[in-house]
Design an enzyme around this catalytic site. Structure first.
Site, mmCIF file in Angstrom:
data_model
loop_
_atom_site.group_PDB
_atom_site.id
_atom_site.type_symbol
_atom_site.label_atom_id
_atom_site.label_comp_id
_atom_site.label_asym_id
_atom_site.label_seq_id
_atom_site.Cartn_x
_atom_site.Cartn_y
_atom_site.Cartn_z
ATOM 1 N N LYS A 39 14.203 -39.425 -17.101
ATOM 2 C CA LYS A 39 15.537 -39.567 -17.705
ATOM 3 C C LYS A 39 16.607 -39.640 -16.614
ATOM 4 C CE LYS A 39 15.563 -34.535 -18.161
ATOM 5 N NZ LYS A 39 15.642 -33.390 -19.077
ATOM 6 N N ARG A 131 18.901 -25.390 -28.608
ATOM 7 C CA ARG A 131 19.576 -26.662 -28.358
ATOM 8 C C ARG A 131 19.071 -27.705 -29.349
ATOM 9 N NH1 ARG A 131 18.970 -29.386 -22.419
ATOM 10 N NH2 ARG A 131 16.806 -29.588 -23.108
ATOM 11 N N HIS A 158 10.921 -25.847 -25.008
ATOM 12 C CA HIS A 158 11.577 -25.925 -23.697
ATOM 13 C C HIS A 158 12.095 -24.549 -23.309
ATOM 14 C CE1 HIS A 158 13.414 -27.948 -20.351
ATOM 15 N NE2 HIS A 158 14.653 -27.736 -20.749
ATOM 16 N N ARG A 210 5.945 -30.753 -17.992
ATOM 17 C CA ARG A 210 7.044 -31.703 -17.794
ATOM 18 C C ARG A 210 7.932 -31.325 -16.607
ATOM 19 N NH1 ARG A 210 7.739 -29.774 -23.035
ATOM 20 N NH2 ARG A 210 9.681 -28.858 -22.306
ATOM 21 N N TYR A 253 43.466 -38.218 2.511
ATOM 22 C CA TYR A 253 44.411 -37.798 1.465
ATOM 23 C C TYR A 253 44.843 -36.347 1.633
ATOM 24 C CZ TYR A 253 43.267 -42.028 -1.149
ATOM 25 O OH TYR A 253 43.106 -43.325 -1.541
ATOM 26 N N CYS A 300 36.839 -39.413 -0.084
ATOM 27 C CA CYS A 300 37.572 -40.398 -0.886
ATOM 28 C C CYS A 300 36.640 -41.033 -1.927
ATOM 29 C CB CYS A 300 38.147 -41.486 0.013
ATOM 30 S SG CYS A 300 39.161 -40.863 1.361
ATOM 31 N N ASP A 302 35.529 -44.148 -2.149
ATOM 32 C CA ASP A 302 34.538 -45.108 -1.645
ATOM 33 C C ASP A 302 34.132 -44.841 -0.199
ATOM 34 O OD1 ASP A 302 35.323 -46.656 -4.034
ATOM 35 O OD2 ASP A 302 37.142 -46.971 -2.862
HETATM 36 C C1 LIG Z 1 14.887 -32.435 -18.425
HETATM 37 C C2 LIG Z 1 13.801 -31.771 -19.167
HETATM 38 C C3 LIG Z 1 12.662 -31.322 -18.491
HETATM 39 C C4 LIG Z 1 12.561 -31.269 -16.979
HETATM 40 O O1 LIG Z 1 13.231 -30.125 -16.514
HETATM 41 P P1 LIG Z 1 13.223 -29.707 -14.964
HETATM 42 O O2 LIG Z 1 14.039 -28.471 -14.931
HETATM 43 O O3 LIG Z 1 13.890 -30.829 -14.223
HETATM 44 O O4 LIG Z 1 11.819 -29.518 -14.560
HETATM 45 C C5 LIG Z 1 11.603 -30.851 -19.251
HETATM 46 N N1 LIG Z 1 11.689 -30.802 -20.597
HETATM 47 C C6 LIG Z 1 12.777 -31.208 -21.289
HETATM 48 C C7 LIG Z 1 12.798 -31.108 -22.758
HETATM 49 C C8 LIG Z 1 13.874 -31.687 -20.597
HETATM 50 O O5 LIG Z 1 14.970 -32.064 -21.274
#
Ligand SMILES: *Cc1c(COP(=O)(O)O)cnc(C)c1O
Length: 357
Positions: A39, A131, A158, A210, A253, A300, A302
């Site tokens: 993602k 969430r 999660h 994950r 700046y 800045c 850029d």
């Molecule tokens: C982004 C995400 C992850 C990965 O999390 P990390 O902290 O980067 O390992 C795993 N599961 C879900 C549902 C996420 O949204």
């Protein structure tokens, strides 16, 4: 063709070898294949390149994304690996996502009924992150309904605190998740993010994990000794101008920084519009000509400025903002009072992504 000779000033080079090694280490520790989060443009590294490298890796089961558009983009690469969407699609998107073979999150009976018959679902269980997902007491019925409809492939939850030193809530979340799984037929269950793999190791009954940020080479400070992860990205930009400011003159700046003596400055083609945090002003260092040198003055949009006094630096030379050694994204995040996730995912579109072995 117009633009043919016009090149990017800044490059994010990703090491396929570093990514592959991180994935192997994480899969070995989790004792399951990985569902790699790609993602947010693969945490800023470049969705397509990272997805292609990951899809060839024997320890990667599939790729996880946050939005339907990301799911469509990965599916279009036709990499032959499952794509899992982690957030709820709109009802109007279900048919197309199912046609693309994207695995869909489901958290209610309503959603379970609305799923096309050829879809594949991952039951989302909310065990305490609060969430997304069905609460454990509701999740079993949703899972059973998905099973009756013949679309149940996986289930996931999660962790909210797996990357923190106190793991008591993570253990409680896992216990709640196991309670749900006990009532369902065997399926592809997954729970750990990177923090979970590093802190908890292999979890009983899990079939996937994950790891996001850890796959890209970063661990929370208290878990850095667990696996020898290597940062995957090196961020560089070219010097566009070199000049000398006189003692006492101010720079950039707000005139925040005054040269304490005559100082040679390199102006570099990277700024906060590219995602380098403006908040690091006054704290940041870079690597130039093999040496650690301070940025001076306000960062800045850029451009930024580096004190290169005493170095042989010319226009076109490369300045390194971070990489696997010396200065890392963790340093930059600390200077800017933020986290690696925010720095990496904030990298802009002007930065050209390249992949090295
Ligand atoms: C982004 C995400 C992850 C990965 O999390 P990390 O902290 O980067 O390992 C795993 N599961 C879900 C549902 C996420 O949204």
């Amino acid at each position: 063709m117009p633009g043919e000779m016009l090149f990017a000033r800044a490059h994010a080079r990703t090491s396929a070898a570093a990514l592959e090694q991180n994935l192997s280490l994480l899969a070995r520790r989790a004792e399951v294949p990985l569902l790699l989060p790609v993602k947010a443009n693969a945490y800023g590294h470049g969705l397509e390149a990272i997805s292609r490298v990951a899809a060839r890796h024997p320890d990667v089961w599939g790729l996880a994304v946050a939005t339907p558009q990301e799911a469509g983009a990965v599916a279009a690469l036709e990499l032959g690996k499952p794509v899992v969407l982690l957030t709820p699609p709109r009802p109007a998107e279900l048919e197309e996502l199912a046609d693309l073979g994207v695995r869909l999150p489901v958290a209610s009976l309503e959603e379970a009924e609305a799923l096309p018959a050829h879809a594949r679902a991952h039951l989302k269980v909310d065990t305490g992150m609060n969430r997304l997902g069905a609460r454990p007491e509701d999740a079993v019925r949703v899972g059973q309904r998905l099973h009756e409809r013949g679309v149940l492939e996986g289930a996931y939850t999660h962790f909210a605190t797996a990357d923190e030193p106190d793991l008591s809530f993570a253990h409680e979340q896992f216990r709640r998740f196991q309670g749900v799984l006990q009532e369902l037929p065997p399926l592809l269950a997954h729970a750990s993010n990177g923090g979970g793999i590093l802190s908890l190791g292999a979890l009983p009954g899990m079939r996937l994990a994950r790891p996001g940020l850890a796959s890209y080479g970063f661990a929370p400070p208290h878990l850095r000794g667990v696996l020898p992860l290597t940062p995957v990205m090196t961020l560089e930009a070219e010097v566009t101008y070199v000049h000398t400011v006189r003692a006492g003159e101010s720079v950039s700046y707000g005139g925040l920084w005054h040269a304490p003596q005559d100082t040679v400055l390199a102006t570099v083609g990277l700024g906060y519009a590219d995602g380098y945090p403006r908040n690091a002003t006054g704290k940041a260092f870079v690597t130039v000509a093999g040496e650690r040198r301070p940025m001076v003055g306000r960062i800045c949009m850029d451009q930024c400025l580096v004190d290169v006094s005493g170095l042989n630096v010319q226009v076109g030379d490369v300045v390194r903002f971070w990489g696997p050694q010396d200065i890392t994204v963790s340093d930059v995040a600390a200077w800017a009072d933020t986290i690696e996730y925010e720095v990496l995912t904030g990298l802009g579109t002007r930065i050209e992504r390249q992949t090295d072995r």
